[in-house]
Write a protein that holds these residues in place. Structure first.
Motif, PDB file in Angstrom:
ATOM      1  N   LYS A  46       0.956  -1.148   0.157  1.00 18.53           N
ATOM      2  CA  LYS A  46      -0.123  -0.001   0.056  1.00 18.53           C
ATOM      3  C   LYS A  46       0.854   1.131  -0.158  1.00 18.53           C
ATOM      4  O   LYS A  46       0.518   2.146  -0.742  1.00 18.53           O
ATOM      5  N   SER A  47       1.891   1.187   0.752  1.00 22.72           N
ATOM      6  CA  SER A  47       2.794   2.541   1.032  1.00 22.72           C
ATOM      7  C   SER A  47       3.666   2.774  -0.207  1.00 22.72           C
ATOM      8  O   SER A  47       3.890   3.707  -0.524  1.00 22.72           O
ATOM      9  N   ALA A  50       1.062   1.979  -3.928  1.00 20.63           N
ATOM     10  CA  ALA A  50      -0.122   2.432  -3.885  1.00 20.63           C
ATOM     11  C   ALA A  50      -1.490   1.663  -4.186  1.00 20.63           C
ATOM     12  O   ALA A  50      -2.258   1.934  -4.788  1.00 20.63           O
TER      13      ALA A  50
END
Length: 71
Positions: A46-47, A50
């Motif tokens: 996610k980080s 994205a």
């Protein structure tokens, strides 16, 4: 009659389309990270890439299950 894909793999076509990488590449990113902690891997995808939570979760769940079955 065609078998419908179920579980985490059902997300794979949309993951490839949305993020432009093949599933094999995502699995290698997960394996190269060095962690085997599910939520740590999800957070990384996610980080750093994205990915949405559902897509990251599906990739991690499938990859960890595949690795566990290979042992």
């Amino acid at each position: 009659m065609t078998d419908q894909v179920k579980g985490p793999a059902s997300y794979f076509p949309s993951i490839e389309k949305k993020y432009g990488r093949p599933i094999a590449e995502w699995k290698q990113i997960i394996r190269d990270h060095g962690s085997s902690k599910h939520m740590e891997l999800v957070a990384h995808l996610k980080s750093e890439y994205a990915l949405g939570h559902g897509h990251a979760n599906a990739l991690v769940a499938h990859t960890l299950a595949e690795d566990a079955a290979a042992r």
